[in-house]
Design a protein around this motif. Structure first.
Motif, mmCIF file in Angstrom:
data_model
loop_
_atom_site.group_PDB
_atom_site.id
_atom_site.type_symbol
_atom_site.label_atom_id
_atom_site.label_comp_id
_atom_site.label_asym_id
_atom_site.label_seq_id
_atom_site.Cartn_x
_atom_site.Cartn_y
_atom_site.Cartn_z
ATOM 1 N N THR A 109 -11.975 2.872 12.240
ATOM 2 C CA THR A 109 -10.663 3.467 12.051
ATOM 3 C C THR A 109 -10.330 3.425 10.426
ATOM 4 O O THR A 109 -10.062 3.084 9.579
ATOM 5 C CB THR A 109 -9.280 3.142 12.879
ATOM 6 O OG1 THR A 109 -9.220 1.825 12.356
ATOM 7 C CG2 THR A 109 -9.852 2.859 14.439
ATOM 8 N N ILE A 110 -9.294 4.778 10.412
ATOM 9 C CA ILE A 110 -8.469 4.179 8.979
ATOM 10 C C ILE A 110 -7.484 3.366 9.218
ATOM 11 O O ILE A 110 -6.979 3.044 9.783
ATOM 12 C CB ILE A 110 -7.666 5.463 8.857
ATOM 13 C CG1 ILE A 110 -9.144 6.979 8.674
ATOM 14 C CG2 ILE A 110 -6.923 5.903 7.569
ATOM 15 C CD1 ILE A 110 -9.447 7.051 7.581
ATOM 16 N N ILE A 111 -7.419 2.354 8.211
ATOM 17 C CA ILE A 111 -6.823 1.402 8.287
ATOM 18 C C ILE A 111 -5.229 1.482 7.200
ATOM 19 O O ILE A 111 -4.576 0.900 6.756
ATOM 20 C CB ILE A 111 -7.418 0.030 7.502
ATOM 21 C CG1 ILE A 111 -8.074 -0.024 6.075
ATOM 22 C CG2 ILE A 111 -8.333 -0.475 8.619
ATOM 23 C CD1 ILE A 111 -8.780 -1.757 6.317
ATOM 24 N N ALA A 112 -5.654 2.702 6.059
ATOM 25 C CA ALA A 112 -4.669 2.205 5.203
ATOM 26 C C ALA A 112 -4.414 4.119 4.745
ATOM 27 O O ALA A 112 -5.640 4.380 4.551
ATOM 28 C CB ALA A 112 -5.219 1.756 3.718
ATOM 29 N N VAL A 113 -2.908 4.636 4.320
ATOM 30 C CA VAL A 113 -3.268 5.891 3.938
ATOM 31 C C VAL A 113 -1.890 5.817 3.113
ATOM 32 O O VAL A 113 -0.711 4.769 2.817
ATOM 33 C CB VAL A 113 -3.153 6.580 5.352
ATOM 34 C CG1 VAL A 113 -1.712 6.983 6.164
ATOM 35 C CG2 VAL A 113 -2.947 8.247 4.513
ATOM 36 N N ALA A 114 -1.727 6.995 2.049
ATOM 37 C CA ALA A 114 -1.155 6.828 1.482
ATOM 38 C C ALA A 114 -0.813 8.505 0.847
ATOM 39 O O ALA A 114 -1.885 9.287 0.483
ATOM 40 C CB ALA A 114 -1.198 6.085 -0.193
ATOM 41 N N GLY A 115 0.072 8.647 0.865
ATOM 42 C CA GLY A 115 0.499 10.203 0.314
ATOM 43 C C GLY A 115 0.686 11.468 1.559
ATOM 44 O O GLY A 115 0.198 12.469 1.811
ATOM 45 N N ALA A 116 0.801 10.894 3.573
ATOM 46 C CA ALA A 116 0.686 11.388 4.012
ATOM 47 C C ALA A 116 1.158 10.355 4.916
ATOM 48 O O ALA A 116 1.061 9.227 5.375
ATOM 49 C CB ALA A 116 -0.536 11.672 4.680
#
Length: 184
Positions: free
Chosen positions: A81-88
């Motif tokens: 899975t994705i564990i970190a996101v920036a800009g969304a």
């Protein structure tokens, strides 16, 4: 907790076989680490261990830095899975399953620059419901002790924005840095 109706015996070495159907459903692969928990009621709980998950806050800060530097959506993923996101929006990405293209990049252990996800072979060959989240993307696998443990992704939803070698180098640097953090 959900009962499966499956009963297994412990062998003379203390091992229990996790049925293939459960391993496939939970994407548990041979060699994957599992964390073992015991609760007060005597239940033994096995949980997939995410080494990248241990860097949760740090991964988020790194994603934030990538986004602030380049203005592209930046994500850090473990194997599932994705564990970190920036800009969304986080709810759109965090804890969402990876698409098969991202899984292929990790398996191939090679960074990739995709400037048209609709035409790239990784996306043409897939029929999963977690298709491209971006029109263009740069992806670098995080390799720790020879094993792919995650990936760094920088992407744009705008088809007119092109990813360049600069974005590719940035995600490769981030992936290398995160891998070194895991090995310490």
């Amino acid at each position: 907790m959900k009962a499966t109706g499956i009963v297994r015996r412990i062998d003379d070495l203390g091992r229990v076989v996790i049925p293939k159907e459960i391993r496939r459903t939970l994407k548990i692969r041979e060699g994957d680490p599992l964390e073992i928990y015991v609760d007060r009621g005597g239940e033994v709980i096995l949980k997939k261990y995410s080494p990248i998950g241990e860097l949760g806050d740090f991964a988020q800060e790194y994603a934030d830095s990538l986004y602030e530097s380049m203005g592209h959506i930046s994500c850090i993923a473990d194997r599932d899975t994705i564990i970190a996101v920036a800009g969304a929006p986080k709810k759109e990405f965090v804890n969402r399953p990876l698409n098969s293209a991202l899984e292929q990049v990790m398996e191939n252990r090679k960074s990739v620059l995709i400037n048209d996800t609709s035409e790239h072979q990784y996306y043409r060959e897939t029929d999963d419901m977690f298709g491209p989240r971006f029109a263009n993307e740069a992806i670098a696998p995080i390799i720790s002790e020879g094993d792919p443990i995650g990936a760094v992704v920088m992407g744009s939803r705008d088809p007119s924005v092109r990813m360049t070698d600069l974005e590719l180098k940035l995600v490769e640097t981030a992936a290398s840095f995160l891998a070194k953090q895991m090995e310490q």
